[in-house]
Design an enzyme around this catalytic site. Structure first.
Site, PDB file in Angstrom:
ATOM      1  N   PHE A 392      35.691  88.773 -70.356  1.00 48.16           N
ATOM      2  CA  PHE A 392      34.426  88.499 -69.693  1.00 48.16           C
ATOM      3  C   PHE A 392      34.693  87.792 -68.358  1.00 48.16           C
ATOM      4  O   PHE A 392      35.378  86.766 -68.318  1.00 48.16           O
ATOM      5  CB  PHE A 392      33.544  87.608 -70.565  1.00 48.16           C
ATOM      6  N   GLU A 393      34.135  88.340 -67.291  1.00 44.05           N
ATOM      7  CA  GLU A 393      34.327  87.777 -65.964  1.00 44.05           C
ATOM      8  C   GLU A 393      32.973  87.603 -65.270  1.00 44.05           C
ATOM      9  O   GLU A 393      31.920  87.800 -65.892  1.00 44.05           O
ATOM     10  CB  GLU A 393      35.264  88.667 -65.136  1.00 44.05           C
ATOM     11  N   GLY A 394      33.011  87.265 -63.995  1.00 46.27           N
ATOM     12  CA  GLY A 394      31.776  87.154 -63.215  1.00 46.27           C
ATOM     13  C   GLY A 394      30.793  86.179 -63.825  1.00 46.27           C
ATOM     14  O   GLY A 394      31.089  85.017 -64.051  1.00 46.27           O
TER      15      GLY A 394
END
Length: 607
Positions: A392-394
């Protein structure tokens, strides 16, 4: 992880204080001279006896011989992260009386103040560094006030400050007495490497000391602490004392605690040294498409990139092979599944990786959580996979305002993700491989900043992976933080480290293994992970991401972490001989670069 060219996605924090706070610290005019009956009540205000009588947060203070204003020594205190390097002492005073607090300080944003006055607490500060400056303020005690806390501290990101000749002049109060022995010592949480403790607060105590098997291992300002760096399946004896300016109490009754064996987060069939890589299975970019059957045997874990949601908040994850129009050499579904089985027959693990740079996933509701579990299960079952990687990024993970304790998260996106992963782990059993690939912004930055901070204004994503990692530490197979596409990060040495060389990987990995206080709060310590749960994440080539590290520097980092040799200026808190291995973005980019990354891994570990 990036599907296209590299970009640096490292946000700047807005760790700023409101103008009102700053205004409140304005200098107070020097008060009239005290009466003849008044005396200096501060103990060791010149720091000639070291820190006797003083308590400094996070061991931030020390007596030094230079610079000093008078006598033989002065106080030096070093702010770190969100800890302001506060040094304080409790002083006995009389009710309804006036006191003058004064000190000489050197440094920018150095504060002098008094709290617990029973009326209006006061503080004053100096705005610029330079020569010694005298700070002075006055206060009046309340009708029932018998003790106050006087203190100095610095500010965020500022260098060390110095203080000397601190005085508190006014009517003397009753003598301070040594506090009582703490009662009610109990364990509140136990992992394979840490024990969280709490006890009853003691009246008159300004701090507490925690002992493990008779040796002092921690200091706390309140009635709780977490002891880290422990060995799995081992019994320990803990005691606690209370302290103030008069001294330290006797030790409490002993509490025996045995650490856990590590739960289900073991190697899940991985080799002692594992090489993890991402395979661009659902898209193509400049590295070219690589078929599953063409992945070399060097790779022990292959993460299929990526499963992505139908919308940011749906929780409905989908995965499919790269379209033939984009990837002319893509294999058929049948060939892909057959190649996965062949890898597994050879002892390799194949996982679905969820997220990536473009796949934002926010589980805001129980419906999204349940959709996530159902859709991820379908992908795992369809392709016969060994587990799940969370990338999971951003803006996938962030902390709501007021969510300040990583041990007890309240933000829905965090709580629902933890629940979903625990459900998947329980469904597939102990052999289920669970890995995570967060960016440094979401993990190690938590040493300085956590969420929006106590006063707001910070990036709410700072440290947001910490509650997920902590809640799942006994289910987690591997954590491989992305040591790339990162800004400078402060290590446990309170120095900033920049990507691209061995030093960055040494400092970032040591933090994961040794543990650290979150946002500088000694009462909220993120316990270190086991070395076999940690791999170092690096880009496979200069094209793969910012922060590429040469093979020579990679080997230097491994030497330091696993052998404690060649560490340079950063000294690790342990020798992490069981470090699991390396992760890279990506298998495709390594192939593009002539397999330099995987060949170096094989050569170093003798594969």
């Amino acid at each position: 992880m990036e599907r296209t060219g590299p970009t640096v996605r490292f946000s700047r924090l807005l760790a700023a204080c409101s103008a009102g706070l700053i205004a409140a610290g304005a200098l107070v005019a020097t008060a009239p001279a005290a009466g003849a009956a008044d005396t200096d009540l501060a103990r060791n205000g010149g720091f000639e006896a070291g820190l006797d009588g003083w308590t400094c947060s996070n061991s931030s203070g020390a007596a030094v011989t230079a610079p000093k204003r008078s006598g033989a020594s002065a106080l030096k205190a070093v702010p770190a992260g969100s800890d302001h390097a506060k040094c304080s002492q409790s002083v006995s005073v009389k009710p309804d009386s006036t006191y003058t607090l004064s000190a000489w300080v050197q440094g920018g944003y150095v504060y002098l103040g008094a709290s617990g006055t029973g009326t209006t607490d006061v503080s004053t500060w100096t705005q610029s560094p330079g020569t010694w400056k005298q700070l002075t303020t006055t206060f009046r005690t309340g009708p029932s006030t018998t003790s106050v806390s006087v203190y100095t501290h610095g500010w965020y990101g500022a260098p060390a400050y110095y203080a000397d000749d601190l005085t508190l002049v006014g009517p003397g109060g009753d003598p301070v007495v040594v506090p009582a022995v703490p009662a009610g010592l109990k364990q509140t949480a136990t992992t394979s490497t840490s024990v969280a403790l709490s006890w009853n607060a003691v009246s008159g105590a300004s701090g507490y000391h925690v002992y493990r098997d008779g040796t002092k291992v921690a200091t706390a300002s309140g009635p709780s602490a977490t002891v880290t760096g422990l060995t799995p399946s081992t019994a320990y004896s803990f005691q606690v004392t209370a302290a103030n300016a008069a001294g330290e109490s006797a030790k409490s009754a002993a509490l025996s605690v045995t650490t856990t064996a590590g739960g289900g987060g073991g190697g899940a069939g991985l080799p002692r040294r594992a090489l993890v890589g991402y395979l661009h299975s659902s898209f193509a970019n400049g590295s070219g498409y690589t078929r599953m059957a063409d992945v070399p045997d060097s790779w022990d874990v292959v993460n299929l990139a990526f499963g992505e949601p139908t919308s940011v908040t749906s929780g409905d994850i989908r995965f499919s092979l790269c379209p033939a129009a984009e990837c002319p050499n893509v294999e058929s579904e049948a060939e892909f599944k057959a190649a996965i089985k062949a890898k597994q027959a050879a002892g390799k693990k194949v996982l679905i990786s969820i997220g990536g740079q473009n796949g934002q996933v926010q589980l805001n509701s129980t419906a999204a959580r349940d959709a996530f579990v159902a859709s991820v299960s379908k992908i795992i079952d369809t392709y016969g996979l060994d587990g799940l990687d969370i990338d999971f990024e951003g803006h996938s993970l962030s902390l709501n305002t007021g969510d300040t304790d990583f041990r007890n998260p309240t933000s829905p996106v965090i709580v629902h993700l933890i629940s979903a992963l625990k459900t998947l782990k329980a469904k597939y059993g102990s052999d289920f491989v669970l890995t995570m690939a967060p960016e440094t912004f979401f993990v190690q930055l938590g040493y300085q900043f956590y969420g929006s901070g106590p006063w707001g204004g910070q990036d709410p994503r700072a440290g947001a992976y910490l509650p997920v990692i902590h809640a799942l530490r006994d289910d987690l197979t591997l954590l491989h933080v992305q040591d790339y596409n990162s800004g400078p990060i402060m290590g446990l040495d309170n120095q900033y480290h920049s990507m691209g060389g061995a030093d960055f990987h040494i400092a970032m990995t040591d933090m994961l293994l040794a543990g650290f206080p979150v946002a500088g709060d000694a009462t909220k310590v993120f316990p270190g992970l086991r070395p076999d749960q940690v791999a170092i994440g690096l880009p496979a080539s200069t094209q793969a991401g910012n922060g590429h590290t040469s093979p020579a520097e990679v080997n230097k980092a491994l030497d330091c972490l696993t052998k404690k040799t060649g560490c340079g200026s950063y000294q690790t808190r342990g020798t992490w001989s069981d470090l699991r291995g390396l992760m890279t973005w990506s298998i495709n980019w390594d192939r593009f670069n002539g397999w330099e990354f995987s060949k170096n891994f094989d050569a170093y570990f003798g594969n």
